[in-house]
Design a protein around this motif. Sequence first.
Motif, PDB file in Angstrom:
ATOM      1  N   ALA A   1     -53.780   3.705  61.739  1.00  0.00           N
ATOM      2  CA  ALA A   1     -53.713   5.032  61.130  1.00  0.00           C
ATOM      3  C   ALA A   1     -55.094   5.683  61.053  1.00  0.00           C
ATOM      4  O   ALA A   1     -55.216   6.914  61.125  1.00  0.00           O
ATOM      5  N   GLU A   2     -56.122   4.882  60.923  1.00  0.00           N
ATOM      6  CA  GLU A   2     -57.485   5.413  60.823  1.00  0.00           C
ATOM      7  C   GLU A   2     -58.030   5.923  62.150  1.00  0.00           C
ATOM      8  O   GLU A   2     -59.095   6.545  62.184  1.00  0.00           O
ATOM      9  N   THR A   3     -57.306   5.677  63.236  1.00  0.00           N
ATOM     10  CA  THR A   3     -57.783   6.154  64.545  1.00  0.00           C
ATOM     11  C   THR A   3     -57.559   7.648  64.726  1.00  0.00           C
ATOM     12  O   THR A   3     -58.025   8.227  65.714  1.00  0.00           O
ATOM     13  N   VAL A   4     -56.841   8.286  63.802  1.00  0.00           N
ATOM     14  CA  VAL A   4     -56.595   9.729  63.876  1.00  0.00           C
ATOM     15  C   VAL A   4     -57.024  10.377  62.570  1.00  0.00           C
ATOM     16  O   VAL A   4     -57.088   9.728  61.522  1.00  0.00           O
ATOM     17  N   GLU A   5     -57.320  11.672  62.611  1.00  0.00           N
ATOM     18  CA  GLU A   5     -57.798  12.369  61.424  1.00  0.00           C
ATOM     19  C   GLU A   5     -56.682  12.731  60.466  1.00  0.00           C
ATOM     20  O   GLU A   5     -56.885  12.867  59.263  1.00  0.00           O
ATOM     21  N   ASP A   6     -55.476  12.943  60.995  1.00  0.00           N
ATOM     22  CA  ASP A   6     -54.324  13.264  60.167  1.00  0.00           C
ATOM     23  C   ASP A   6     -53.077  12.834  60.936  1.00  0.00           C
ATOM     24  O   ASP A   6     -53.184  12.164  61.971  1.00  0.00           O
ATOM     25  N   SER A   7     -51.906  13.205  60.458  1.00  0.00           N
ATOM     26  CA  SER A   7     -50.666  12.777  61.105  1.00  0.00           C
ATOM     27  C   SER A   7     -50.312  13.603  62.327  1.00  0.00           C
ATOM     28  O   SER A   7     -49.274  13.358  62.963  1.00  0.00           O
ATOM     29  N   GLY A   8     -51.142  14.594  62.679  1.00  0.00           N
ATOM     30  CA  GLY A   8     -50.881  15.408  63.858  1.00  0.00           C
ATOM     31  C   GLY A   8     -49.583  16.183  63.784  1.00  0.00           C
ATOM     32  O   GLY A   8     -48.969  16.483  64.819  1.00  0.00           O
ATOM     33  N   GLY A   9     -49.145  16.509  62.573  1.00  0.00           N
ATOM     34  CA  GLY A   9     -47.894  17.238  62.396  1.00  0.00           C
ATOM     35  C   GLY A   9     -46.656  16.360  62.405  1.00  0.00           C
ATOM     36  O   GLY A   9     -45.532  16.851  62.271  1.00  0.00           O
ATOM     37  N   VAL A  10     -46.839  15.043  62.551  1.00  0.00           N
ATOM     38  CA  VAL A  10     -45.702  14.119  62.564  1.00  0.00           C
ATOM     39  C   VAL A  10     -45.279  13.813  61.137  1.00  0.00           C
ATOM     40  O   VAL A  10     -46.117  13.531  60.268  1.00  0.00           O
ATOM     41  N   VAL A  11     -43.977  13.850  60.874  1.00  0.00           N
ATOM     42  CA  VAL A  11     -43.407  13.467  59.589  1.00  0.00           C
ATOM     43  C   VAL A  11     -42.335  12.423  59.857  1.00  0.00           C
ATOM     44  O   VAL A  11     -41.434  12.642  60.675  1.00  0.00           O
TER      45      VAL A  11
ATOM     46  N   GLY B   1     -51.269   6.261  66.436  1.00  0.00           N
ATOM     47  CA  GLY B   1     -51.945   6.422  65.152  1.00  0.00           C
ATOM     48  C   GLY B   1     -51.277   7.464  64.280  1.00  0.00           C
ATOM     49  O   GLY B   1     -51.213   7.314  63.051  1.00  0.00           O
ATOM     50  N   HIS B   2     -50.769   8.534  64.890  1.00  0.00           N
ATOM     51  CA  HIS B   2     -50.069   9.571  64.121  1.00  0.00           C
ATOM     52  C   HIS B   2     -48.795   9.014  63.490  1.00  0.00           C
ATOM     53  O   HIS B   2     -48.471   9.318  62.341  1.00  0.00           O
ATOM     54  N   ILE B   3     -48.071   8.191  64.254  1.00  0.00           N
ATOM     55  CA  ILE B   3     -46.829   7.609  63.722  1.00  0.00           C
ATOM     56  C   ILE B   3     -47.154   6.630  62.607  1.00  0.00           C
ATOM     57  O   ILE B   3     -46.463   6.573  61.571  1.00  0.00           O
ATOM     58  N   ALA B   4     -48.206   5.824  62.773  1.00  0.00           N
ATOM     59  CA  ALA B   4     -48.607   4.878  61.732  1.00  0.00           C
ATOM     60  C   ALA B   4     -48.988   5.624  60.458  1.00  0.00           C
ATOM     61  O   ALA B   4     -48.601   5.246  59.345  1.00  0.00           O
ATOM     62  N   ARG B   5     -49.744   6.706  60.625  1.00  0.00           N
ATOM     63  CA  ARG B   5     -50.168   7.486  59.469  1.00  0.00           C
ATOM     64  C   ARG B   5     -48.975   8.142  58.777  1.00  0.00           C
ATOM     65  O   ARG B   5     -48.878   8.152  57.542  1.00  0.00           O
ATOM     66  N   ALA B   6     -48.059   8.692  59.564  1.00  0.00           N
ATOM     67  CA  ALA B   6     -46.869   9.320  58.992  1.00  0.00           C
ATOM     68  C   ALA B   6     -46.004   8.306  58.250  1.00  0.00           C
ATOM     69  O   ALA B   6     -45.342   8.648  57.266  1.00  0.00           O
ATOM     70  N   THR B   7     -45.996   7.055  58.716  1.00  0.00           N
ATOM     71  CA  THR B   7     -45.235   6.003  58.042  1.00  0.00           C
ATOM     72  C   THR B   7     -45.796   5.750  56.650  1.00  0.00           C
ATOM     73  O   THR B   7     -45.044   5.621  55.673  1.00  0.00           O
ATOM     74  N   LEU B   8     -47.113   5.647  56.533  1.00  0.00           N
ATOM     75  CA  LEU B   8     -47.738   5.445  55.229  1.00  0.00           C
ATOM     76  C   LEU B   8     -47.531   6.667  54.329  1.00  0.00           C
ATOM     77  O   LEU B   8     -47.247   6.541  53.136  1.00  0.00           O
TER      78      LEU B   8
END
Length: 552
Positions: free
Chosen positions: A370-380, A411-418
Motif C-alpha cells: 500500500a505504501e508504494t502509492v500515494e493514495d488509492s488512485g480512486g479505487v474503493v 498498491g491501489h487495491i491494497a490501500r483501498a482494502t485497508l
Amino acid sequence: MSANPIATWATLLSIPEPSKGAMVRQNENKCFIGSIDQGTTSTRFLIFDEHGIPHASHQIEFKQIYPHSGWVEHDPYELVSSTETCIEEATKAFLAAGHSVSDIKAIGITNQRETTIVWDSETGEALHPAVVWPDTRTKRLVRKLKARSGAPDLQPLCGLPLSTYPSSVKLLWLLENVPSVRKAYDACRLAFGTVDSWLLFRLNGGLERNIHVTDPTNASRTMFLNIHTLKYDDQLLKFFGLEKEKLRLPKVVPSSDATGFGSLTSGILKGVRITGCLGDQSSALVGQCAFSPGRAKNTYGTGCFLLYNTGTEPVISKYGLLTTVAYDFGKGHKPVYALEGSIAAAGSAVKFLQNNLRIIGSDKEVGELAETVEDSGGVVFVTAFSGLFAPYWIDDAKGTIFGLTQHTQLGHIARATLEATCFQTHAILSAMEKDSGHTLHELAVDGGMSNSDFFIQIQTQSNILGLPIDRPLMRETTALGTAIAAGFAIGIWSEFEGMKHIGQEGRTVFRPRIGGAEREKMVKRWERAVGMCKGWMDDQHDDEQEEGGEGG
C-alpha cells in the motif's frame, strides 16, 4: 529460553521489559493468571502477571471450513483440542522459565462470539460443525423473520437487530435443516451454546460435571437475553418459535465469578479454577481498561469491532448500532453496557488479498504494498464478503471494487482494502455520536492490523476518522481482559480504580494529518460505493445457495 525469560517474551509479544523492582515483586507474589483466547482463526493461551505482562504464550491456527458460498464452519472438537494444546505448550514454557504450576491462580476464557454450537445433552456429543459468526446461510430465513409480527419489538429488548449475525438465526437454521438437531430438540435434549459454553462444558469433563454456563457478554449476542434484566426472555424465545422446555440454554453467571465456571479436569493445569469469561470484544474493552463511560476501543482482528462504554444503563441505538453487555463483574457492581459497531471483514479482507488474489505473500506485506502509492488512485473496495454489518445492515451486499482504470496498480487495491475498514469505522463513530449525544475525542486500538503504523496513520484510521488514535505497547488486550476478569474474581484486584494502570505504559498516539474537506470527499466517495454494492445476486440464486441440508 534465555537467562531472562521475561525479556525474551517481551521481545516475542512486543511488550516492555519490567523494571527490576517490578520483577522482585512478581517473584515474591508468584501470582499469575492464564488466559484462553479462542478466536475466529486461531486459539491461544497466555499467562499474565498481576501487572498485565505476559510471560508465556502458545498459538495454534485451526481449519476454516467453507462448505458452500457464504458458509463458514469450525470443527467443535478442534476448538477444544487446540485449546488444550495451547494450555500445555504455554505452561511448559512458563515452567521452563523457573515458575511452577501453583503460581497460576486462575484462568479466564475469551472467545469468538455468536458462533453457534449444539450438542446432545445426554451423550455430550456435538451434533453439527460450529456455525461461525460471519456465516450468511441464513439470509433467506432472516428475510422471513423480518416480515414476522413482532419483529420491530426485538431490538429494544435484546439490543440486536435481525440479521445473519446473531446466534438465534443460526440455531433456527440448524433446527430446520439438520435432522439430528431437530430430533434432539423434540426429545428435550438439545444443548445450545456459544463457543465459551462449549469449551467450558468440555474443559470441565463434559458429562462428568455437566457444566453448562455462559456470561452476559456472550449471552447478549444470542437475541435470547433481555438486555435489561440479563435473563432469557419468553417474548424473544416465542418470536423464534422456541420452547424453553425443549432447549437447554446455558446458565448466565457474571463475567467474573469465583465458582460458576468450574475448573480444568485434565492436563498440566488440572484443578486450576476458571474464574473469568468474556466475549472477545468485551474482553478487549476491559483489557484497554476502558471502565469509564465515554471510553471506546476498536479491535482489528478477522473482523473489526468498536465498543463505546455507555455506563450502567443500556442505550438502544436508533442509528444502526448494537447494544451489548460490556462486562458484568458481579460483587455488587452493576453490569456495564456498550454501543457496538461490527465490521465483518477487516483482517479477513487482507487474507483475501493473500489467499484468493495472491497479490501478497503474507498479511504483513499489505502495508508495504500500500505504501508504494500515494493514495488509492480512486479505487474503493467495499469488502462485503458477508454482507455489511453496522451501521448499514445490508445482507445482500457483495464485495465490490470500484474505480479501476488502466492506471490502477496492486498498491491501489491494497490501500483501498485497508481504507475499507477505516471508512466503515468512520460510519460507526458517526452513528455512535448521534446515539450517545457525545463526540469521541480519542480511540484506543488493538488487534493485529493495529501493529502497522501505516494502517493507523497514513490515509487510514487517524486521517479518515479525524481524531487521535491511542495504541498500547502491549497489544494482547483481548487476552488481558479476561485475565483481569479472572483476577478480579479471586481478589487480585478489588476495584476498577486499581486496574486502570494496567497496560498504560508506552502507549503511542497518532494524530490526523489531513484536513476536513479532503476527509469529507473521501467519505462521500465511500458512501456512494456502499449504495452501489447492494443486490448483486438475485433472490432465486441466493435461495439456491442457501439450500443444502446438513452442509458438512
